[in-house]
Motif scaffolding. Structure first.
Motif, mmCIF file in Angstrom:
data_model
loop_
_atom_site.group_PDB
_atom_site.id
_atom_site.type_symbol
_atom_site.label_atom_id
_atom_site.label_comp_id
_atom_site.label_asym_id
_atom_site.label_seq_id
_atom_site.Cartn_x
_atom_site.Cartn_y
_atom_site.Cartn_z
ATOM 1 N N PRO A 198 31.549 38.427 52.266
ATOM 2 C CA PRO A 198 30.173 38.041 52.616
ATOM 3 C C PRO A 198 29.100 38.799 51.842
ATOM 4 C CG PRO A 198 31.148 39.372 54.361
ATOM 5 C CD PRO A 198 32.244 39.068 53.393
ATOM 6 N N GLU A 199 29.446 39.917 51.191
ATOM 7 C CA GLU A 199 28.480 40.694 50.427
ATOM 8 C C GLU A 199 28.448 40.307 48.952
ATOM 9 O OE1 GLU A 199 26.390 42.895 51.819
ATOM 10 O OE2 GLU A 199 27.257 42.245 53.727
ATOM 11 N N MET A 200 29.366 39.424 48.549
ATOM 12 C CA MET A 200 29.544 39.191 47.120
ATOM 13 C C MET A 200 28.352 38.495 46.473
ATOM 14 S SD MET A 200 31.552 40.141 44.833
ATOM 15 C CE MET A 200 33.018 40.632 45.764
ATOM 16 N N GLN A 201 27.718 37.528 47.140
ATOM 17 C CA GLN A 201 26.573 36.842 46.542
ATOM 18 C C GLN A 201 25.459 37.846 46.250
ATOM 19 O OE1 GLN A 201 24.566 33.877 48.940
ATOM 20 N NE2 GLN A 201 23.162 33.342 47.300
ATOM 21 N N LYS A 202 25.166 38.706 47.213
ATOM 22 C CA LYS A 202 24.102 39.695 47.033
ATOM 23 C C LYS A 202 24.445 40.665 45.900
ATOM 24 C CE LYS A 202 21.302 43.000 49.639
ATOM 25 N NZ LYS A 202 21.055 43.585 50.986
ATOM 26 N N LYS A 203 25.679 41.155 45.896
ATOM 27 C CA LYS A 203 26.086 42.128 44.879
ATOM 28 C C LYS A 203 26.043 41.516 43.491
ATOM 29 C CE LYS A 203 29.715 45.437 43.676
ATOM 30 N NZ LYS A 203 31.059 45.978 43.998
ATOM 31 N N LEU A 204 26.554 40.298 43.354
ATOM 32 C CA LEU A 204 26.568 39.651 42.046
ATOM 33 C C LEU A 204 25.152 39.398 41.536
ATOM 34 C CD1 LEU A 204 29.478 37.114 42.538
ATOM 35 C CD2 LEU A 204 29.413 38.900 40.801
ATOM 36 N N ASN A 205 24.272 38.929 42.406
ATOM 37 C CA ASN A 205 22.911 38.615 41.980
ATOM 38 C C ASN A 205 22.126 39.857 41.596
ATOM 39 O OD1 ASN A 205 22.386 35.833 41.874
ATOM 40 N ND2 ASN A 205 22.284 35.671 44.085
ATOM 41 N N LEU A 206 22.209 40.895 42.403
ATOM 42 C CA LEU A 206 21.325 42.034 42.227
ATOM 43 C C LEU A 206 21.895 43.147 41.353
ATOM 44 C CD1 LEU A 206 19.885 42.273 45.857
ATOM 45 C CD2 LEU A 206 19.036 40.969 43.902
ATOM 46 N N LYS A 207 23.220 43.311 41.334
ATOM 47 C CA LYS A 207 23.803 44.435 40.613
ATOM 48 C C LYS A 207 24.593 44.029 39.370
ATOM 49 C CE LYS A 207 24.010 47.721 44.416
ATOM 50 N NZ LYS A 207 24.809 48.770 45.072
ATOM 51 N N ILE A 208 24.903 42.750 39.255
ATOM 52 C CA ILE A 208 25.640 42.296 38.068
ATOM 53 C C ILE A 208 24.742 41.424 37.196
ATOM 54 C CG2 ILE A 208 27.697 41.113 37.216
ATOM 55 C CD1 ILE A 208 28.385 43.543 38.899
ATOM 56 N N LYS A 209 24.177 40.388 37.802
ATOM 57 C CA LYS A 209 23.394 39.426 37.034
ATOM 58 C C LYS A 209 21.921 39.832 36.892
ATOM 59 C CE LYS A 209 25.071 35.665 36.300
ATOM 60 N NZ LYS A 209 25.837 35.096 35.163
ATOM 61 N N TYR A 210 21.438 40.730 37.754
ATOM 62 C CA TYR A 210 20.045 41.165 37.743
ATOM 63 C C TYR A 210 19.092 39.975 37.861
ATOM 64 C CZ TYR A 210 22.185 45.432 35.918
ATOM 65 O OH TYR A 210 22.965 46.548 35.737
ATOM 66 N N ARG A 211 19.352 39.118 38.839
ATOM 67 C CA ARG A 211 18.538 37.914 38.966
ATOM 68 C C ARG A 211 18.150 37.708 40.424
ATOM 69 N NH1 ARG A 211 23.137 33.135 38.141
ATOM 70 N NH2 ARG A 211 23.781 33.058 40.328
ATOM 71 N N GLU A 212 17.403 36.632 40.687
ATOM 72 C CA GLU A 212 16.887 36.367 42.026
ATOM 73 C C GLU A 212 18.019 36.223 43.037
ATOM 74 O OE1 GLU A 212 14.387 33.913 39.039
ATOM 75 O OE2 GLU A 212 16.485 34.359 39.392
ATOM 76 N N GLY A 213 17.811 36.817 44.200
ATOM 77 C CA GLY A 213 18.855 36.840 45.219
ATOM 78 C C GLY A 213 19.161 35.499 45.842
ATOM 79 N N PHE A 214 18.232 34.506 45.731
ATOM 80 C CA PHE A 214 18.473 33.223 46.395
ATOM 81 C C PHE A 214 19.484 32.359 45.651
ATOM 82 C CE2 PHE A 214 15.167 31.965 43.341
ATOM 83 C CZ PHE A 214 15.631 30.741 42.897
ATOM 84 N N ARG A 215 19.819 32.738 44.423
ATOM 85 C CA ARG A 215 20.604 31.809 43.601
ATOM 86 C C ARG A 215 22.061 31.777 44.020
ATOM 87 N NH1 ARG A 215 18.549 33.035 37.744
ATOM 88 N NH2 ARG A 215 20.408 31.832 37.192
ATOM 89 N N PRO A 216 22.603 30.584 44.177
ATOM 90 C CA PRO A 216 23.980 30.429 44.676
ATOM 91 C C PRO A 216 25.005 30.625 43.569
ATOM 92 C CG PRO A 216 23.037 28.274 44.250
ATOM 93 C CD PRO A 216 21.948 29.280 43.961
ATOM 94 N N PHE A 217 26.245 30.796 43.978
ATOM 95 C CA PHE A 217 27.355 30.886 43.032
ATOM 96 C C PHE A 217 28.328 29.745 43.270
ATOM 97 C CE2 PHE A 217 25.725 35.194 42.995
ATOM 98 C CZ PHE A 217 25.672 35.442 41.632
ATOM 99 N N ALA A 218 29.016 29.388 42.213
ATOM 100 C CA ALA A 218 29.908 28.227 42.265
ATOM 101 C C ALA A 218 31.330 28.645 42.610
ATOM 102 C CB ALA A 218 29.886 27.495 40.932
ATOM 103 N N PRO A 219 32.040 27.773 43.325
ATOM 104 C CA PRO A 219 33.461 28.013 43.579
ATOM 105 C C PRO A 219 34.333 27.407 42.495
ATOM 106 C CG PRO A 219 32.747 26.112 44.829
ATOM 107 C CD PRO A 219 31.538 26.605 44.072
ATOM 108 N N VAL A 220 35.460 28.059 42.254
ATOM 109 C CA VAL A 220 36.469 27.510 41.357
ATOM 110 C C VAL A 220 37.751 27.387 42.167
ATOM 111 C CG1 VAL A 220 37.013 29.814 40.466
ATOM 112 C CG2 VAL A 220 37.627 27.814 39.140
ATOM 113 N N VAL A 221 38.439 26.242 42.027
ATOM 114 C CA VAL A 221 39.582 25.943 42.889
ATOM 115 C C VAL A 221 40.578 25.070 42.121
ATOM 116 C CG1 VAL A 221 38.446 23.889 43.865
ATOM 117 C CG2 VAL A 221 40.211 25.057 45.183
ATOM 118 N N PRO A 222 41.872 25.255 42.315
ATOM 119 C CA PRO A 222 42.828 24.340 41.670
ATOM 120 C C PRO A 222 42.593 22.912 42.159
ATOM 121 C CG PRO A 222 43.956 26.267 42.581
ATOM 122 C CD PRO A 222 42.566 26.298 43.104
#
Length: 621
Positions: A448-472
């Motif tokens: 549940p923390e991954m969206q926030k961590k990816l946006n703010l500490k990896i991508k350095y971008r706005e926190g509202f932006r969603p991430f996509a799922p990858v699935v077989p």
């Protein structure tokens, strides 16, 4: 027959090469120059395509540019004439550029190609298909359909801003076009501009912001009515009419008249990077709803004109995956194929295809058993162990090398299951704006923390932006309300209802920041605020290693879905080389970098001496 396609001089320049109808290589210039949306002639991308094909420029039968510059110049002159004396300043600024560059485009192209290798201009043809024909070709010819409707929608080409075509065998017939200044793409870009995002770059942010609008509020309904009563007339056949009293793009230096829009909507244009308010969210939702209505109307008209079972899509608006999902849900067509490089970069590939099948009249052979002819869009550069080791040596970077793919995949899956964020650099780079498992950052969708961590500490971008799922592909219906393919991350569908967590009371009344990190499902990091997700299905035929990773992760966790986002930070192009990847890895909070069979652990790396800060180096895109 060998054909080199080129797109350049607007944004997202690219090159692509096809041989006997088979795409060999394609890449965007930005990946080499490290300049986002680089518009310059794609010298580096063209050189790569030729080298990958193992051919000389003088072995090419034709170089094909993706639009007709003189027709575009005609549109520019006629538009300024029609609006005179308005736009004099813009006219005076644009004419020197056109006279110096665009009108002598043939010379510019030859001279640019000469920097790769001296071109025999008597031997190599130079061709110029129309812009929307290039888009249509980029979608239809690599599809697995022998007959299909083709829908292209973007800002503007020469005159056309949208087209409906019929593709049959090796032929494309244009049935209907919408002309400038009436453009769905420019309407969406105008709202992008008014909401404080960059035109030709930030439209996908507006799409991501839309679900934060309150769908049950009177304000969204009011904004839709304002748009349809003042800005655009929406017609049943998919055509639109934009009221130019409110737009400044035809002859001015901005998209809209700010003061008139402020009077219409009751709030001023947002400054870039300033606080997003509910007004912006509601306006984003309103324009998204209008866009979906127009796209559905165009789909119905395409069906009416062609009676085709299948639809192919291209153009910048075809990257609006929410609208694509709604069109797919409407079941107007049995199946929809959206080309992965739907924007102007894909025009390079489409131009090459158009020359091969239309100009030269070559036979087209379709394989219905394949998803398409684009090889998963893995058409770019790839790197050897020697190149990876060279980077490790340069930065004195400790690593572990795995002998087998299975051992590497087992280790990577275990690291992700433990909550680590992985930079994943594998095989050939993707062609198009999406990272599809070749130059990706991947993580656990259950966290549940991954969206926030990816946006703010990896991508350095706005926190509202969603991430996509990858699935077989085999498991997609376990997680999403979708049973078909989505290999290029261009369809948005709902997360399965059984996986959702209900909203708390009065959720719609909360502000954006209060809505942001509400736990929405058992795969929260890829579930958007409206329970939607931009799906990528992974197929063992096109990316076996990625497919194995997802299935190994399922063995460990019971889940075969992960977060997949592009390997870059805000404002930077997706990484290309091992050195690009290592630098991005060291300048962010990623935990591990996996390039080929090599794993780099952040904890083991030497201190990064470069103190520059990417949060300041790159502006928001």
């Amino acid at each position: 027959m060998l054909i080199l396609g080129i797109s350049a001089f607007y944004h997202d320049s690219a090159a692509a090469i096809i041989e006997d109808g088979e795409v060999i290589a394609a890449a965007q210039e930005e990946r080499f120059t490290r300049k986002k949306h680089d518009p310059d002639f794609p010298v580096n991308a063209a050189r790569f395509c030729l080298e990958y094909a193992g051919r000389s420029i003088n072995e090419v039968d034709a170089v094909v540019f993706y639009d007709k510059p003189l027709l575009k110049f005609e549109r520019l002159l006629e538009t300024y004439y029609a609006y005179a004396p308005k736009g004099l300043k813009s006219f005076m600024m644009s004419m020197p550029v056109w006279l110096k560059e665009k009108l002598f485009l043939k010379t510019l192209i030859w001279e640019a190609l000469d920097t790769i290798e001296k071109v025999d201009r008597k031997k190599v043809k130079l061709l110029f298909p129309e812009h929307h024909l290039s888009h249509a070709a980029s979608a239809f010819y690599p599809s697995s359909y022998d007959r299909a409707a083709i829908l292209t929608i973007d800002g503007v080409g020469e005159w056309a801003t949208a087209s409906i075509c019929l593709g049959e065998g090796n032929k494309i017939t244009i049935l209907k076009e919408l002309d400038f200044p009436h453009s769905l793409g420019l309407l969406y870009s105008a709202v992008t501009y008014f909401c404080g995002f960059k035109v030709n770059s930030g439209e996908y942010k507006l799409m991501g912001l839309a679900p934060y609008g309150n769908p049950n509020s009177q304000q969204v309904e009011r904004f839709v009515n304002i748009i349809k009563n003042n800005l655009v007339e929406v017609k049943a056949d998919g055509s639109i009419f934009l009221n130019q009293d409110y737009f400044n793009y035809a002859t001015g230096l901005r998209m809209v008249y700010d003061d008139k829009w402020e009077q219409l909507f009751g709030f001023p244009r947002r400054d870039s990077e300033s606080l997003l308010e509910q007004n912006h969210c509601d306006l984003a939702l309103a324009i998204q709803q209008v866009t979906e209505e127009v796209v559905l109307n165009l789909g119905k008209e395409a069906k009416k004109l062609t009676n085709a079972d299948y639809l192919c899509m291209a153009g910048g608006v075809a990257l609006n995956c929410v609208a694509n999902g709604k069109l797919d849900d409407a079941k107007i067509f049995k199946e929809i194929f959206i080309t992965p490089a739907a924007g102007d970069a894909g025009g390079a590939l489409g131009a090459a295809y158009a020359a091969h099948y239309i100009y030269y009249g070559n036979e087209r052979k379709v394989d219905p058993a394949k998803l398409d002819a684009l090889k998963g869009s893995y058409l770019g550069t790839e790197h050897s162990d020697m190149e990876i080791l060279s980077v490790a040596k340069k930065y004195r970077a400790p690593y572990k090398q795995f002998d087998t793919e299975d051992a590497l995949v087992e280790k990577a899956a275990a690291l992700i299951a433990d909550g680590n964020i992985i930079g994943w650099h594998q095989g050939r780079m993707e062609f198009g704006p999406r990272a599809l498992g070749a130059r990706s950052i991947i993580a656990d969708a259950r966290n549940p923390e991954m969206q926030k961590k990816l946006n703010l500490k990896i991508k350095y971008r706005e926190g509202f932006r969603p991430f996509a799922p990858v699935v077989p592909i085999e498991d997609v219906s376990e997680y999403f309300e979708h049973e078909g393919n989505s290999p290029y991350m261009l369809l948005v569908k709902k997360v399965k209802e059984s996986r959702r967590i209900p909203y708390p009371a009065n959720f719609d009344a909360k502000e954006l920041l209060d809505k942001l990190y509400f736990l929405r499902s058992d795969i929260p990091s890829i579930t958007h605020i409206d329970y939607s997700a931009r799906i990528q299905t992974v197929h063992r035929e096109t990316n076996l290693r990625f497919w194995k990773l997802l299935n190994e992760f399922k063995k460990i966790t019971g889940y075969s879905v992960m977060v997949n986002t592009s390997f870059n930070v805000r404002g930077e192009p997706i990484v290309n080389t091992p050195e690009d990847s290592y630098r991005c890895f060291m300048r962010t909070d990623m935990d591990y970098l996996i390039i080929g069979n090599f794993i780099f652990d952040k904890k083991d790396q030497p201190e990064w001496k470069e103190k520059d800060d990417w949060r300041n180096e790159f502006s928001l895109d």
